[in-house]
Motif scaffolding. Sequence first.
Motif, PDB file in Angstrom:
ATOM      1  N   ALA A  33       4.905   4.727  17.499  1.00 32.47           N
ATOM      2  CA  ALA A  33       3.837   5.203  18.384  1.00 32.47           C
ATOM      3  C   ALA A  33       3.213   6.487  17.841  1.00 32.47           C
ATOM      4  O   ALA A  33       1.986   6.654  17.868  1.00 32.47           O
ATOM      5  CB  ALA A  33       4.381   5.430  19.796  1.00 32.47           C
ATOM      6  N   LYS A  34       4.034   7.382  17.323  1.00 37.53           N
ATOM      7  CA  LYS A  34       3.513   8.619  16.738  1.00 37.53           C
ATOM      8  C   LYS A  34       2.666   8.328  15.506  1.00 37.53           C
ATOM      9  O   LYS A  34       1.597   8.916  15.320  1.00 37.53           O
ATOM     10  CB  LYS A  34       4.662   9.557  16.372  1.00 37.53           C
ATOM     11  N   THR A  35       3.135   7.411  14.675  1.00 40.35           N
ATOM     12  CA  THR A  35       2.382   7.038  13.476  1.00 40.35           C
ATOM     13  C   THR A  35       1.042   6.420  13.855  1.00 40.35           C
ATOM     14  O   THR A  35       0.010   6.747  13.260  1.00 40.35           O
ATOM     15  CB  THR A  35       3.202   6.061  12.616  1.00 40.35           C
ATOM     16  N   ASP A  36       1.038   5.543  14.847  1.00 43.53           N
ATOM     17  CA  ASP A  36      -0.213   4.937  15.302  1.00 43.53           C
ATOM     18  C   ASP A  36      -1.190   5.993  15.807  1.00 43.53           C
ATOM     19  O   ASP A  36      -2.393   5.930  15.521  1.00 43.53           O
ATOM     20  CB  ASP A  36       0.054   3.905  16.395  1.00 43.53           C
ATOM     21  N   PHE A  37      -0.686   6.969  16.542  1.00 43.34           N
ATOM     22  CA  PHE A  37      -1.538   8.046  17.050  1.00 43.34           C
ATOM     23  C   PHE A  37      -2.134   8.868  15.902  1.00 43.34           C
ATOM     24  O   PHE A  37      -3.322   9.185  15.893  1.00 43.34           O
ATOM     25  CB  PHE A  37      -0.747   8.950  17.994  1.00 43.34           C
ATOM     26  N   LEU A  38      -1.310   9.199  14.917  1.00 38.13           N
ATOM     27  CA  LEU A  38      -1.807   9.966  13.776  1.00 38.13           C
ATOM     28  C   LEU A  38      -2.879   9.182  13.020  1.00 38.13           C
ATOM     29  O   LEU A  38      -3.885   9.746  12.589  1.00 38.13           O
ATOM     30  CB  LEU A  38      -0.654  10.335  12.836  1.00 38.13           C
ATOM     31  N   LEU A  42      -7.079  10.022  12.307  1.00 40.23           N
ATOM     32  CA  LEU A  42      -7.760   9.995  11.014  1.00 40.23           C
ATOM     33  C   LEU A  42      -9.024   9.134  11.029  1.00 40.23           C
ATOM     34  O   LEU A  42      -9.931   9.366  10.243  1.00 40.23           O
ATOM     35  CB  LEU A  42      -6.812   9.493   9.927  1.00 40.23           C
ATOM     36  N   GLU A  43      -9.083   8.152  11.895  1.00 41.14           N
ATOM     37  CA  GLU A  43     -10.236   7.257  11.946  1.00 41.14           C
ATOM     38  C   GLU A  43     -11.367   7.905  12.725  1.00 41.14           C
ATOM     39  O   GLU A  43     -11.265   8.139  13.920  1.00 41.14           O
ATOM     40  CB  GLU A  43      -9.848   5.930  12.599  1.00 41.14           C
ATOM     41  N   ARG A  44     -12.462   8.168  12.049  1.00 39.24           N
ATOM     42  CA  ARG A  44     -13.601   8.828  12.690  1.00 39.24           C
ATOM     43  C   ARG A  44     -14.191   7.979  13.813  1.00 39.24           C
ATOM     44  O   ARG A  44     -14.706   8.515  14.785  1.00 39.24           O
ATOM     45  CB  ARG A  44     -14.661   9.167  11.662  1.00 39.24           C
ATOM     46  N   GLU A  45     -14.143   6.690  13.680  1.00 43.77           N
ATOM     47  CA  GLU A  45     -14.714   5.817  14.707  1.00 43.77           C
ATOM     48  C   GLU A  45     -13.818   5.690  15.941  1.00 43.77           C
ATOM     49  O   GLU A  45     -14.249   5.171  16.954  1.00 43.77           O
ATOM     50  CB  GLU A  45     -14.998   4.421  14.130  1.00 43.77           C
ATOM     51  N   ASP A  46     -12.603   6.160  15.844  1.00 43.82           N
ATOM     52  CA  ASP A  46     -11.684   6.103  16.982  1.00 43.82           C
ATOM     53  C   ASP A  46     -11.601   7.487  17.616  1.00 43.82           C
ATOM     54  O   ASP A  46     -12.445   7.851  18.423  1.00 43.82           O
ATOM     55  CB  ASP A  46     -10.314   5.607  16.517  1.00 43.82           C
ATOM     56  N   TYR A  60      -3.074  13.679   8.323  1.00 42.70           N
ATOM     57  CA  TYR A  60      -2.971  13.020   7.014  1.00 42.70           C
ATOM     58  C   TYR A  60      -1.705  13.486   6.288  1.00 42.70           C
ATOM     59  O   TYR A  60      -0.956  12.670   5.752  1.00 42.70           O
ATOM     60  CB  TYR A  60      -4.217  13.329   6.184  1.00 42.70           C
ATOM     61  N   TYR A  61      -1.464  14.779   6.285  1.00 40.45           N
ATOM     62  CA  TYR A  61      -0.270  15.332   5.638  1.00 40.45           C
ATOM     63  C   TYR A  61       1.005  14.735   6.243  1.00 40.45           C
ATOM     64  O   TYR A  61       1.929  14.347   5.518  1.00 40.45           O
ATOM     65  CB  TYR A  61      -0.252  16.851   5.752  1.00 40.45           C
ATOM     66  N   LEU A  62       1.067  14.658   7.567  1.00 39.33           N
ATOM     67  CA  LEU A  62       2.261  14.121   8.228  1.00 39.33           C
ATOM     68  C   LEU A  62       2.480  12.652   7.878  1.00 39.33           C
ATOM     69  O   LEU A  62       3.620  12.218   7.659  1.00 39.33           O
ATOM     70  CB  LEU A  62       2.154  14.302   9.739  1.00 39.33           C
ATOM     71  N   LEU A  63       1.403  11.877   7.808  1.00 32.23           N
ATOM     72  CA  LEU A  63       1.532  10.470   7.443  1.00 32.23           C
ATOM     73  C   LEU A  63       2.002  10.311   6.002  1.00 32.23           C
ATOM     74  O   LEU A  63       2.866   9.484   5.704  1.00 32.23           O
ATOM     75  CB  LEU A  63       0.206   9.741   7.644  1.00 32.23           C
ATOM     76  N   ILE A  64       1.442  11.105   5.099  1.00 31.77           N
ATOM     77  CA  ILE A  64       1.836  11.026   3.688  1.00 31.77           C
ATOM     78  C   ILE A  64       3.297  11.457   3.535  1.00 31.77           C
ATOM     79  O   ILE A  64       4.074  10.813   2.832  1.00 31.77           O
ATOM     80  CB  ILE A  64       0.913  11.907   2.813  1.00 31.77           C
ATOM     81  N   ASP A  65       3.687  12.532   4.214  1.00 34.63           N
ATOM     82  CA  ASP A  65       5.059  13.014   4.141  1.00 34.63           C
ATOM     83  C   ASP A  65       6.030  11.967   4.671  1.00 34.63           C
ATOM     84  O   ASP A  65       7.083  11.721   4.084  1.00 34.63           O
ATOM     85  CB  ASP A  65       5.186  14.329   4.921  1.00 34.63           C
ATOM     86  N   GLU A  66       5.664  11.323   5.771  1.00 31.52           N
ATOM     87  CA  GLU A  66       6.520  10.288   6.353  1.00 31.52           C
ATOM     88  C   GLU A  66       6.670   9.119   5.388  1.00 31.52           C
ATOM     89  O   GLU A  66       7.770   8.600   5.182  1.00 31.52           O
ATOM     90  CB  GLU A  66       5.915   9.801   7.668  1.00 31.52           C
TER      91      GLU A  66
END
Length: 78
Positions: A33-38, A42-46, A60-66
Amino acid sequence: MNLPMQEDERSIMREHIIFLGTQLEAERKSNQAKTDFLRRLLEREDLGWAVSDEVRSLAYYLLIDEAFRAKEAQDNAA
């Protein structure tokens, strides 16, 4: 010296395994759920237009780190 487990010990071990499996699944769902939120940040249209570039950069940093840690854990397990 391996002594056979008694039935009550097996029962306790079974309960622990079930509990830990349930906790692991709950943690996995929470992380997803956290990943989906991040990703939505990032999506400008959302949600992306509603957040600053600084927040998008952090997401973006958190997603790449994960992703890096997941790959590292997978490599270590092999």
